[in-house]
Enzyme design. Structure first.
Site, short mmCIF file in Angstrom:
data_model
loop_
_atom_site.label_atom_id
_atom_site.label_comp_id
_atom_site.label_asym_id
_atom_site.label_seq_id
_atom_site.Cartn_x
_atom_site.Cartn_y
_atom_site.Cartn_z
N CYS A 158 0.84 -1.21 0.00
CA CYS A 158 0.00 0.00 0.00
C CYS A 158 0.87 1.26 0.00
O CYS A 158 1.59 1.52 0.97
CB CYS A 158 -0.92 -0.01 1.23
N CYS B 167 -18.00 5.52 -22.97
CA CYS B 167 -19.28 4.82 -22.99
C CYS B 167 -19.23 3.61 -23.92
O CYS B 167 -18.89 3.73 -25.10
CB CYS B 167 -20.37 5.80 -23.44
N CYS C 289 -22.08 3.76 -26.76
CA CYS C 289 -22.27 5.01 -27.50
C CYS C 289 -21.98 4.85 -29.00
O CYS C 289 -22.64 5.48 -29.83
CB CYS C 289 -21.38 6.10 -26.92
#
Length: 519
Positions: A90, A431, A434
């Site tokens: 991390c 998208c 689209c």
């Protein structure tokens, strides 16, 4: 915010250092726990200079490394335990760990009754679960084995202040000039209170505020000669309260009533410098500031140096009303999310923006970032005379286009003010569906090319905005009728071409328009 290479590099460097510094798993008894907390002997004067890595290594040894064998014993056997739960992979854990170790060193020197501990929660998931660690990094304070979340800042000084407040020292009392001078060497920002006696209703309110605040060091003094070391212009008699910061606007006196809530409010509005540099460590505090407006200046380091003095002058004018924040424009992790909101994510020039504290409106300085222009920008922001900014691509040429490209700047003219019917396709580059809808719109535009009153158009919602275009789903098809532009009809994007054509004919009452078989 996204993880960047900068954090990865920090993580790799620190992880290599920490990997040599882990305390081995052990079944030692309680006496051995104290040995694990012992620090190496201090370097004597005149000895070889200690490297930064060696100092960090020494600091790390003050922090007890927990494992499956000693976790429960450490938490149950100490009144106060400040715990860091981390994971080696991390980046934010790697960034926090050296600050945590530095804080442990300071707290040990101050004699705070606090055990500082850390645990690799990825390696010891059962112990992590017992401790209540659910993410990385996690900071928890255990008081008599009962945990409470950490709510302070993330620098070493922030951790020290928070830990001391939670373990019985909400206020530092300074009784001599020598103590005051030594204090000033260690603390950059603090709240100083003076009273003849440390008692009475006003003092109790001061003390209550100190216990409630998690980030600012409170100091109390009585002798006027000591108080004047901390705050040279302090009033000679009666109760006094003032905040001290290490910047040109160093001293700010409090002139309100001595009540807990008002004192805390004073701190919230004055604790930041005139111009605050946004960092990963202070971002949460900055975003949560109660100051209604924030003006963010994005610039490279060299340009910011030239702007700093003018910005400080502007900040003095609007102190406690507008927060001036500097963001390194080359820091993708901090700058890019904001600049993207303005369509300026690739900009390398100085950019001045503003937000209200709910980020419901955004504003852009569209003139040169001079002191006078920034000051006028801030004044108009306060007066409410600035127009919110809506991003837009450059105006395109639609002369020969069968499907018009609409941008933010042309939405009014080509959609809302147009005397024609408009079918608008709203899309974004990311998208999935689209592209298929765009092909359908192209075919519909070809099908209706003989209709002089119907226009087909599309707009990229990721790069263009308009207050009357509020769309959250992509793709979206909106039919704006010439006689009612305020209530566009949403057409189904799951319909076939024939179904879409039939819907258009129905809503626009198109006559003599045959729905051809090729649709």
């Amino acid at each position: 915010m996204s993880t960047t290479l900068r954090f990865i590099y920090v993580f790799l460097a620190l992880f290599l250092l920490f990997s040599f510094n882990v305390v081995a798993e052990t079944d030692k008894d309680d006496d051995d726990l104290e040995e694990l907390l012992a620090v190496d002997e201090e370097v004597e004067a005149g000895s070889v200079k200690v490297s930064e890595a060696e100092v960090l290594t020494k600091a790390q040894r003050i922090v007890l490394e927990l494992n499956n064998d000693n976790t429960e014993r450490a938490v149950n056997g100490n009144e106060f335990v400040l715990l860091l739960g981390y994971a080696p992979w991390c980046p934010r854990s790697a960034e926090l760990m050296p600050h945590f170790a530095e804080a442990a060193t300071s707290l040990k020197e101050l004699g705070t009754p606090l055990l500082m501990a850390k645990i690799d929660a990825d390696r010891y998931p059962n112990s992590a679960k017992f401790l209540g660690i659910k993410g990385f990094p996690t900071l928890l304070l255990f008081v008599n084995a009962t945990s409470q979340p950490y709510s302070g800042g993330f620098t070493a000084d922030d951790i020290v202040i928070w830990a001391r407040k939670k373990t019985g020292t909400p206020v530092i009392r300074i009784s001599s000039v020598t103590e005051a001078e030594e204090f000033l060497k260690k603390y950059q920002t603090f709240l100083v209170g003076r009273s003849d006696k440390f008692e009475g209703p006003e003092y109790e309110e001061f003390l209550s505020a100190a216990k409630s605040d998690n980030e600012t060091q409170f100091v109390e003094v009585s002798k006027i000669e000591v108080a004047q070391v901390m705050y040279p212009d302090i009033k000679p008699a009666g109760h006094f309260l003032g905040i001290v910061k290490s910047e040109p606007e160093r001293y700010t006196a409090y002139d309100g009533p001595f009540t807990k809530n008002k004192i805390l409010e004073f701190i919230d509005y004055t604790k930041f410098p005139l111009v605050t540099k946004l960092t990963e460590m202070n971002s949460i505090k900055v975003y949560s500031s109660p100051i209604k407006y924030q003006v963010l200046v994005f610039a490279n380091i060299d340009n910011f140096k030239n702007l700093l003095d003018p910005l400080q002058d502007v900040a003095r004018t609007f102190k406690s009303k507008i927060m001036i924040i500097y963001v390194d424009i080359n820091d993708e992790n901090l700058a890019k999310p904001f600049l993207t909101l303005f369509g300026l994510e690739e900009s390398k020039n100085t950019v001045v923006t503003a937000f209200d504290n709910g980020m419901s409106s955004k504003y852009l300085l569209e003139s040169k970032p001079t002191q006078s222009n920034i000051e006028e920008f801030c004044n108009n922001l306060l007066q409410g005379s600035l127009s919110p900014y809506f991003k837009s691509q450059p105006i395109p040429d639609n002369t020969e286009a069968s499907v018009h490209v609409i941008v933010g700047k042309t939405f009014d003219e080509e959609i809302l003010s147009s005397e024609k019917d408009v079918l608008l396709e709203v899309l974004t580059p990311w998208c999935i569906n689209c592209e298929a809808i765009s092909k359908q719109v192209d075919k519909l535009a070809k099908h209706y090319r003989g209709s002089s009153n119907l226009i087909f158009a599309r707009i990229d919602a990721s790069a263009n905005e308009h207050p009357k275009l509020q769309v959250n789903d992509y793709p979206t098809l909106l039919l704006y009728r010439a006689n009612d532009k305020t209530n566009p009809i949403k057409l189904s994007t799951k319909s076939s071409l024939k179904e879409l054509a039939a819907s258009i004919n129905k809503h626009l009452k198109v006559k003599n328009q045959v729905v051809k078989d090729e649709l």
